[in-house]
Design a protein around this motif. Structure first.
Motif, PDB file in Angstrom:
ATOM      1  N   GLN A 111       0.854  -0.942  -0.116  1.00  0.00           N
ATOM      2  CA  GLN A 111       0.086  -0.180  -0.031  1.00  0.00           C
ATOM      3  C   GLN A 111       0.817   1.547   0.246  1.00  0.00           C
ATOM      4  O   GLN A 111       2.180   0.965   0.316  1.00  0.00           O
ATOM      5  N   GLU A 112       0.817   2.376  -0.812  1.00  0.00           N
ATOM      6  CA  GLU A 112       1.152   3.191  -0.898  1.00  0.00           C
ATOM      7  C   GLU A 112       0.271   4.986  -0.519  1.00  0.00           C
ATOM      8  O   GLU A 112      -0.405   4.573  -1.514  1.00  0.00           O
ATOM      9  N   ALA A 113       0.518   5.443   0.278  1.00  0.00           N
ATOM     10  CA  ALA A 113      -0.434   6.110   0.121  1.00  0.00           C
ATOM     11  C   ALA A 113      -0.431   7.936  -1.357  1.00  0.00           C
ATOM     12  O   ALA A 113       0.156   7.478  -1.525  1.00  0.00           O
ATOM     13  N   LEU A 114      -2.221   8.184  -1.582  1.00  0.00           N
ATOM     14  CA  LEU A 114      -2.181   8.443  -2.699  1.00  0.00           C
ATOM     15  C   LEU A 114      -1.393  10.166  -2.264  1.00  0.00           C
ATOM     16  O   LEU A 114      -1.214  10.458  -2.858  1.00  0.00           O
ATOM     17  N   ILE A 115      -2.291  10.088  -1.518  1.00  0.00           N
ATOM     18  CA  ILE A 115      -2.501  11.786  -0.833  1.00  0.00           C
ATOM     19  C   ILE A 115      -1.635  12.314   0.377  1.00  0.00           C
ATOM     20  O   ILE A 115      -1.801  11.598   1.668  1.00  0.00           O
ATOM     21  N   ASP A 116      -0.462  12.992  -0.121  1.00  0.00           N
ATOM     22  CA  ASP A 116       0.444  13.177   1.389  1.00  0.00           C
ATOM     23  C   ASP A 116      -0.180  14.652   2.331  1.00  0.00           C
ATOM     24  O   ASP A 116      -1.268  15.032   1.863  1.00  0.00           O
ATOM     25  N   SER A 117      -0.088  14.519   3.226  1.00  0.00           N
ATOM     26  CA  SER A 117      -0.024  15.470   4.882  1.00  0.00           C
ATOM     27  C   SER A 117       0.103  16.909   4.549  1.00  0.00           C
ATOM     28  O   SER A 117      -1.374  17.095   5.066  1.00  0.00           O
ATOM     29  N   ASP A 118       0.585  16.798   3.412  1.00  0.00           N
ATOM     30  CA  ASP A 118      -0.030  18.968   3.538  1.00  0.00           C
ATOM     31  C   ASP A 118      -0.883  18.696   2.673  1.00  0.00           C
ATOM     32  O   ASP A 118      -1.056  19.989   1.811  1.00  0.00           O
ATOM     33  N   SER A 119      -1.385  17.830   1.794  1.00  0.00           N
ATOM     34  CA  SER A 119      -2.039  18.348   0.808  1.00  0.00           C
ATOM     35  C   SER A 119      -3.705  18.539   1.383  1.00  0.00           C
ATOM     36  O   SER A 119      -4.091  18.182   1.924  1.00  0.00           O
ATOM     37  N   GLY A 120      -4.184  19.573   0.265  1.00  0.00           N
ATOM     38  CA  GLY A 120      -5.775  20.067   0.822  1.00  0.00           C
ATOM     39  C   GLY A 120      -6.940  19.149   1.195  1.00  0.00           C
ATOM     40  O   GLY A 120      -7.683  19.157   1.241  1.00  0.00           O
ATOM     41  N   LEU A 121      -6.403  17.633   0.175  1.00  0.00           N
ATOM     42  CA  LEU A 121      -7.276  16.328  -0.233  1.00  0.00           C
ATOM     43  C   LEU A 121      -7.308  15.473   1.163  1.00  0.00           C
ATOM     44  O   LEU A 121      -7.806  14.540   0.936  1.00  0.00           O
TER      45      LEU A 121
END
Length: 186
Positions: A111-121
């Motif tokens: 598993q790999e995160a699609l959205i990093d913690s800095d994203s507005g998403l």
């Protein structure tokens, strides 16, 4: 949850006990209990034909063909998996509610995160309940209480749309483009 697979079967996931039912293209109906599945809320098929099943609280299960029957290939227990989407790049995008969106490799199940913690998403991805890729490499994310999100898989460019942008609600339960490329949201 409903899913129409590549060989014409219609899969029906139930919320009471985890039965997975299928209506084959020849009209024959079958019901196979999958004990412990809990409520089946999402179903998808990957490029090699295994069926992925997401449940409300008992996790994600991947069943592959084995001499005409399906056998359990992989499981991730104890998670709510409201949305599954086979991406055009051949990987599976999985929504783990309260944990975010993960791209899962179909061979290794890494598993790999699609959205990093800095994203507005980030907040929106943690409440994702529906996914749609349209056009290729553009993923649209519908959520409970966080609106609609869009992310380009190649560039990372993203946006969030909510009541402040004119949506009538921040709850997006379904996303469907029509033949004119308009989006219909519910």
């Amino acid at each position: 949850s409903l899913y129409h697979d590549s060989v014409g079967n219609l899969w029906v996931g139930t919320t009471d006990g985890g039965a997975v039912q299928s209506l084959r293209s020849d009209g024959e109906f079958s019901c196979r209990d999958r004990p412990g599945l809990g409520g089946v809320v999402s179903i998808a098929e990957d490029k090699r034909k295994p069926i992925w099943i997401g449940t409300e609280y008992s996790g994600m299960y991947v069943y592959g063909p084995d001499n005409g029957e399906r056998k359990l290939l992989h499981t991730v227990k104890g998670k709510n998996v409201p949305a599954l989407l086979l991406l055009s790049n051949g990987k599976m995008l999985v929504s783990f509610y309260d944990q975010g969106l993960m791209i899962v490799d179909q061979d290794t199940f890494r598993q790999e995160a699609l959205i990093d913690s800095d994203s507005g998403l980030r907040t929106l991805s943690r409440s994702c309940i529906t996914l749609k890729e349209f056009p290729v490499n553009e993923v649209w994310i519908g959520s409970y209480n966080s609106g609609l999100g869009r992310i380009n898989l190649l560039t990372g460019d993203n946006a969030v749309y909510d009541r402040e942008n004119g949506l009538p609600s921040n709850d997006i339960l379904s996303i469907s483009p029509d033949h004119r490329n308009n989006f219909w949201l519910s």
